[in-house]
Design an enzyme around this catalytic site. Structure first.
Site, PDB file in Angstrom:
ATOM      1  N   GLY A  13     103.399 -36.953   7.863  1.00 53.03           N
ATOM      2  CA  GLY A  13     103.157 -38.308   7.353  1.00 53.03           C
ATOM      3  C   GLY A  13     104.447 -39.055   7.081  1.00 53.03           C
ATOM      4  O   GLY A  13     104.600 -40.217   7.490  1.00 53.03           O
ATOM      5  N   VAL A  14     105.392 -38.424   6.409  1.00 48.40           N
ATOM      6  CA  VAL A  14     106.644 -39.091   6.029  1.00 48.40           C
ATOM      7  C   VAL A  14     107.582 -39.244   7.233  1.00 48.40           C
ATOM      8  O   VAL A  14     108.117 -40.335   7.482  1.00 48.40           O
ATOM      9  CB  VAL A  14     107.355 -38.323   4.891  1.00 48.40           C
ATOM     10  CG1 VAL A  14     108.712 -38.928   4.600  1.00 48.40           C
ATOM     11  CG2 VAL A  14     106.496 -38.322   3.626  1.00 48.40           C
ATOM     12  N   VAL A 166     112.208 -37.272  -5.888  1.00 45.38           N
ATOM     13  CA  VAL A 166     111.645 -37.558  -7.215  1.00 45.38           C
ATOM     14  C   VAL A 166     111.209 -39.016  -7.250  1.00 45.38           C
ATOM     15  O   VAL A 166     112.033 -39.916  -7.065  1.00 45.38           O
ATOM     16  CB  VAL A 166     112.672 -37.302  -8.345  1.00 45.38           C
ATOM     17  CG1 VAL A 166     112.052 -37.591  -9.705  1.00 45.38           C
ATOM     18  CG2 VAL A 166     113.220 -35.885  -8.283  1.00 45.38           C
ATOM     19  N   ASP A 235     104.539 -28.720  -8.668  1.00 46.04           N
ATOM     20  CA  ASP A 235     105.252 -29.797  -7.968  1.00 46.04           C
ATOM     21  C   ASP A 235     106.054 -30.639  -8.971  1.00 46.04           C
ATOM     22  O   ASP A 235     107.190 -31.024  -8.703  1.00 46.04           O
ATOM     23  CB  ASP A 235     104.248 -30.660  -7.187  1.00 46.04           C
ATOM     24  CG  ASP A 235     104.961 -31.650  -6.276  1.00 46.04           C
ATOM     25  OD1 ASP A 235     105.738 -31.202  -5.420  1.00 46.04           O
ATOM     26  OD2 ASP A 235     104.772 -32.868  -6.453  1.00 46.04           O
ATOM     27  N   LYS A 239     110.337 -31.285  -9.395  1.00 46.87           N
ATOM     28  CA  LYS A 239     111.015 -32.561  -9.663  1.00 46.87           C
ATOM     29  C   LYS A 239     111.828 -32.467 -10.952  1.00 46.87           C
ATOM     30  O   LYS A 239     112.958 -32.965 -11.026  1.00 46.87           O
ATOM     31  CB  LYS A 239     109.994 -33.690  -9.748  1.00 46.87           C
ATOM     32  CG  LYS A 239     109.277 -33.934  -8.418  1.00 46.87           C
ATOM     33  CD  LYS A 239     108.140 -34.930  -8.546  1.00 46.87           C
ATOM     34  CE  LYS A 239     107.406 -35.066  -7.218  1.00 46.87           C
ATOM     35  NZ  LYS A 239     106.180 -35.881  -7.327  1.00 46.87           N
TER      36      LYS A 239
HETATM   37  N1  LIG Z   1     103.922 -37.895   1.201  1.00 44.23           N
HETATM   38  C1  LIG Z   1     104.469 -38.251   0.060  1.00 44.23           C
HETATM   39  O1  LIG Z   1     103.969 -39.106  -0.642  1.00 44.23           O
HETATM   40  C2  LIG Z   1     105.744 -37.597  -0.391  1.00 44.23           C
HETATM   41  C3  LIG Z   1     106.453 -38.119  -1.497  1.00 44.23           C
HETATM   42  C4  LIG Z   1     107.680 -37.553  -1.866  1.00 44.23           C
HETATM   43  C5  LIG Z   1     108.155 -36.453  -1.172  1.00 44.23           C
HETATM   44  N2  LIG Z   1     107.444 -35.937  -0.132  1.00 44.23           N
HETATM   45  C6  LIG Z   1     107.950 -34.763   0.564  1.00 44.23           C
HETATM   46  O2  LIG Z   1     108.238 -35.119   1.904  1.00 44.23           O
HETATM   47  C7  LIG Z   1     108.052 -33.986   2.723  1.00 44.23           C
HETATM   48  C8  LIG Z   1     107.146 -34.351   3.888  1.00 44.23           C
HETATM   49  O3  LIG Z   1     105.866 -34.681   3.411  1.00 44.23           O
HETATM   50  P1  LIG Z   1     104.654 -34.979   4.412  1.00 44.23           P
HETATM   51  O4  LIG Z   1     103.566 -35.489   3.586  1.00 44.23           O
HETATM   52  O5  LIG Z   1     105.153 -35.772   5.548  1.00 44.23           O
HETATM   53  O6  LIG Z   1     104.321 -33.479   4.907  1.00 44.23           O
HETATM   54  P2  LIG Z   1     103.468 -33.028   6.183  1.00 44.23           P
HETATM   55  O7  LIG Z   1     102.632 -34.165   6.654  1.00 44.23           O
HETATM   56  O8  LIG Z   1     102.871 -31.727   5.838  1.00 44.23           O
HETATM   57  O9  LIG Z   1     104.580 -32.796   7.327  1.00 44.23           O
HETATM   58  C9  LIG Z   1     105.449 -31.715   7.332  1.00 44.23           C
HETATM   59  C10 LIG Z   1     106.154 -31.656   8.666  1.00 44.23           C
HETATM   60  O10 LIG Z   1     107.168 -30.650   8.609  1.00 44.23           O
HETATM   61  C11 LIG Z   1     107.092 -29.847   9.775  1.00 44.23           C
HETATM   62  N3  LIG Z   1     107.684 -28.529   9.541  1.00 44.23           N
HETATM   63  C12 LIG Z   1     107.146 -27.446   8.931  1.00 44.23           C
HETATM   64  N4  LIG Z   1     108.010 -26.418   8.933  1.00 44.23           N
HETATM   65  C13 LIG Z   1     109.128 -26.877   9.538  1.00 44.23           C
HETATM   66  C14 LIG Z   1     110.382 -26.281   9.858  1.00 44.23           C
HETATM   67  N5  LIG Z   1     110.650 -25.016   9.540  1.00 44.23           N
HETATM   68  N6  LIG Z   1     111.306 -27.046  10.481  1.00 44.23           N
HETATM   69  C15 LIG Z   1     111.060 -28.326  10.813  1.00 44.23           C
HETATM   70  N7  LIG Z   1     109.877 -28.936  10.545  1.00 44.23           N
HETATM   71  C16 LIG Z   1     108.938 -28.214   9.915  1.00 44.23           C
HETATM   72  C17 LIG Z   1     105.618 -29.804  10.101  1.00 44.23           C
HETATM   73  O11 LIG Z   1     105.461 -29.393  11.433  1.00 44.23           O
HETATM   74  P3  LIG Z   1     104.007 -29.230  12.138  1.00 44.23           P
HETATM   75  O12 LIG Z   1     103.623 -30.638  12.505  1.00 44.23           O
HETATM   76  O13 LIG Z   1     104.311 -28.389  13.334  1.00 44.23           O
HETATM   77  O14 LIG Z   1     103.120 -28.572  11.135  1.00 44.23           O
HETATM   78  C18 LIG Z   1     105.240 -31.259   9.843  1.00 44.23           C
HETATM   79  O15 LIG Z   1     105.573 -32.050  10.960  1.00 44.23           O
HETATM   80  C19 LIG Z   1     107.469 -32.891   1.838  1.00 44.23           C
HETATM   81  O16 LIG Z   1     108.495 -31.994   1.466  1.00 44.23           O
HETATM   82  C20 LIG Z   1     106.961 -33.638   0.639  1.00 44.23           C
HETATM   83  O17 LIG Z   1     106.995 -32.870  -0.557  1.00 44.23           O
HETATM   84  C21 LIG Z   1     106.263 -36.494   0.273  1.00 44.23           C
HETATM   85  C1  LIG Z   2     100.214 -39.901   4.972  1.00 38.20           C
HETATM   86  O1  LIG Z   2     100.146 -39.416   6.274  1.00 38.20           O
HETATM   87  C2  LIG Z   2      99.181 -38.405   6.463  1.00 38.20           C
HETATM   88  C3  LIG Z   2      99.334 -37.893   7.871  1.00 38.20           C
HETATM   89  O2  LIG Z   2      99.354 -38.970   8.774  1.00 38.20           O
HETATM   90  C4  LIG Z   2      97.777 -38.956   6.207  1.00 38.20           C
HETATM   91  O3  LIG Z   2      96.804 -37.938   6.361  1.00 38.20           O
HETATM   92  C5  LIG Z   2      97.747 -39.474   4.790  1.00 38.20           C
HETATM   93  O4  LIG Z   2      96.503 -40.097   4.547  1.00 38.20           O
HETATM   94  C6  LIG Z   2      98.859 -40.484   4.569  1.00 38.20           C
HETATM   95  N1  LIG Z   2      98.894 -40.801   3.143  1.00 38.20           N
HETATM   96  C7  LIG Z   2      98.847 -42.037   2.683  1.00 38.20           C
HETATM   97  C8  LIG Z   2      98.823 -42.198   1.220  1.00 38.20           C
HETATM   98  O5  LIG Z   2      98.831 -43.006   3.437  1.00 38.20           O
END
Ligand SMILES: NC(=O)c1ccc[n+]([C@@H]2O[C@H](COP(=O)([O-])OP(=O)(O)OC[C@H]3O[C@@H](n4cnc5c(N)ncnc54)[C@H](OP(=O)(O)O)[C@@H]3O)[C@@H](O)[C@H]2O)c1
Ligand SMILES: *[C@@H]1O[C@H](CO)[C@@H](O)[C@H](O)[C@H]1NC(C)=O
Length: 376
Positions: A13-14, A166, A235, A239
């Site tokens: 997602g990010v 954070v 989590d 932070k």
């Molecule tokens: N979403 C938020 O609101 C938010 C806010 C603050 C911080 N964060 C942090 O941002 C990070 C990403 O969040 P997300 O929501 O985007 O997570 P996500 O959707 O689960 O995406 C994780 C990605 O990392 C890849 N991955 C896993 N193991 C890996 C490795 N060893 N080397 C390289 N890539 C690897 C995964 O690959 P696959 O596609 O192959 O599974 C996937 O593409 C997390 O650490 C999260 O805690 C997120």
């Molecule tokens: C962030 O991205 C993921 C993967 O595309 C999606 O499932 C999720 O709903 C999204 N979160 C928000 C809050 O938009």
């Protein structure tokens, strides 16, 4: 035109939102005299990389194809039109990343951007620091591992940014760094750093049962698929550890006192998630209600916060004044109160959305631009 080479780890997602932001911001960046060059993108099983990281890059068309493939849930190995670029398997990826870091680290510069949720990136990140690379993190894992890794990562403070770990895009780390470097000692931080728990604790205040509020939060998409991942507080503890270490505390994750909002006998190893939601949660309603009533007698409300003060670093429910920034919190915002010499009676307050792919990616992009002077 200054060129900033990037190697993106994690395309969820990010990571995908970051790629979209980079493409959408191209006109703005050219006005600023910079160009972001994505030389490689990794997922958990593979990597797509430019043929020669010094000169070539993944063009925007390919980056959009990467986003498309990843949002359909497929591996990068299913990419079809990658032109001159190479797609590497998991066995080859680590070496390829090292090669790029070695090639660019001390020449043009390169930033390794960790948008994965994995702890497997720690090794390559610490190696990259030794090779002179910059590191930009949304992933908390590397900063919350051992002190040895932490010290290594922050050993070159100008080359690391981790604002989004954070409070997502909120300027938390930057604000604290500014206070610290101006010699304003911070003696207390209290923060609601989970959108889910912020929502839950403010909703139960009005008398709604805890179980009902957690279920509502789940339907609103505020929680992880298993809400116990939020309710456990781990989590928030990560932070808290990042903030505590920033303030100079030499502590580890396992020394932080963490209050879980469910008992061990309702843990994921013992109870399936459906059972927890339907039968487990209602058993917790009465205790929370009693605690709310007790706090309310003293004009206080309950918030699930991290508390960092002197040598203390705790995560759990605290009674806080109703008439404070944290006490006034409603909904899923993050709120931090920072107390220092300059902000003694009235704390510095930082408030806003503390999660979301969009704000998190924006925070990462701002971090990248913040280190532009290290690139040629
Ligand atoms: N979403 C938020 O609101 C938010 C806010 C603050 C911080 N964060 C942090 O941002 C990070 C990403 O969040 P997300 O929501 O985007 O997570 P996500 O959707 O689960 O995406 C994780 C990605 O990392 C890849 N991955 C896993 N193991 C890996 C490795 N060893 N080397 C390289 N890539 C690897 C995964 O690959 P696959 O596609 O192959 O599974 C996937 O593409 C997390 O650490 C999260 O805690 C997120
Ligand atoms: C962030 O991205 C993921 C993967 O595309 C999606 O499932 C999720 O709903 C999204 N979160 C928000 C809050 O938009």
């Amino acid at each position: 035109m200054k060129k900033i080479a990037l190697l993106l780890m994690g395309c969820g997602g990010v990571g995908r939102q970051l790629l979209h932001h980079i493409i959408a911001c191209r006109p703005l960046h050219s006005k600023m005299g910079v160009r972001l060059r994505v030389v490689g993108v990794c997922d958990s099983k593979s990597m797509v990389a430019a043929p020669d990281a010094s000169t070539a890059e993944l063009d925007d068309e390919l980056l959009l194809q990467v986003c498309k493939v990843k949002s359909s849930g497929s591996s990068l190995q299913t990419l079809s039109n990658f032109g001159e670029c190479n797609v590497f398997s998991i066995q080859e990826t680590a070496r390829e990343v090292t090669d790029i870091a070695t090639l660019l680290g001390t020449s043009t510069g390169v930033a390794l951007v960790d948008c994965s949720a994995s702890s497997e990136t720690i090794g390559v990140l610490s190696q990259a620091v030794d090779l002179g690379c910059c590191v930009v993190l949304a992933n908390k894992k590397s900063l919350t591992s051992s002190l040895e890794y932490y010290d290594k990562l922050v050993s070159q403070p100008r080359r690391i940014r981790y604002e989004s770990t954070v409070g997502a895009g909120l300027p938390v780390i930057a604000s604290i760094n500014r206070m610290l470097s101006s010699g304003d000692p911070i003696y207390r931080i209290v923060g609601s750093l989970s959108g889910t728990l912020g929502y839950v604790m403010s909703e139960v205040e009005g008398g709604k049962p805890f179980s009902q509020v957690v279920n509502a939060a789940k339907s609103l998409g505020y929680t992880e698929p298993d809400p116990r991942d939020d309710l456990s507080g781990t989590d928030v503890a990560r932070k808290a550890l990042i903030l505590a270490r920033l303030l100079g505390h030499r502590i580890n994750l396992d020394t932080i006192k963490i209050e879980s909002l469910y008992p061990v006998e309702m843990g994921p190893d013992v109870m399936p998630v459906e059972d927890f939601l339907v039968n487990g949660l209602p058993l917790l309603d009465k205790d929370i209600q009693n605690r709310i009533n007790k706090a309310s007698l003293n004009g206080k409300v309950l918030r699930y916060v991290c508390l960092i003060e002197d040598s203390r670093c705790e995560v759990g429910i605290q009674e806080l004044p109703r008439d404070s920034a944290l006490g006034r919190l409603r909904g899923s915002d993050n709120v931090l109160e920072i107390y220092s010499c300059c902000y003694k009676t009235q704390p510095l307050v930082i408030q806003g959305a503390g999660a979301g792919n969009d704000t998190t990616a924006a925070g990462v992009l701002a971090d990248i631009l913040d280190i532009q002077d290290l690139f040629s």
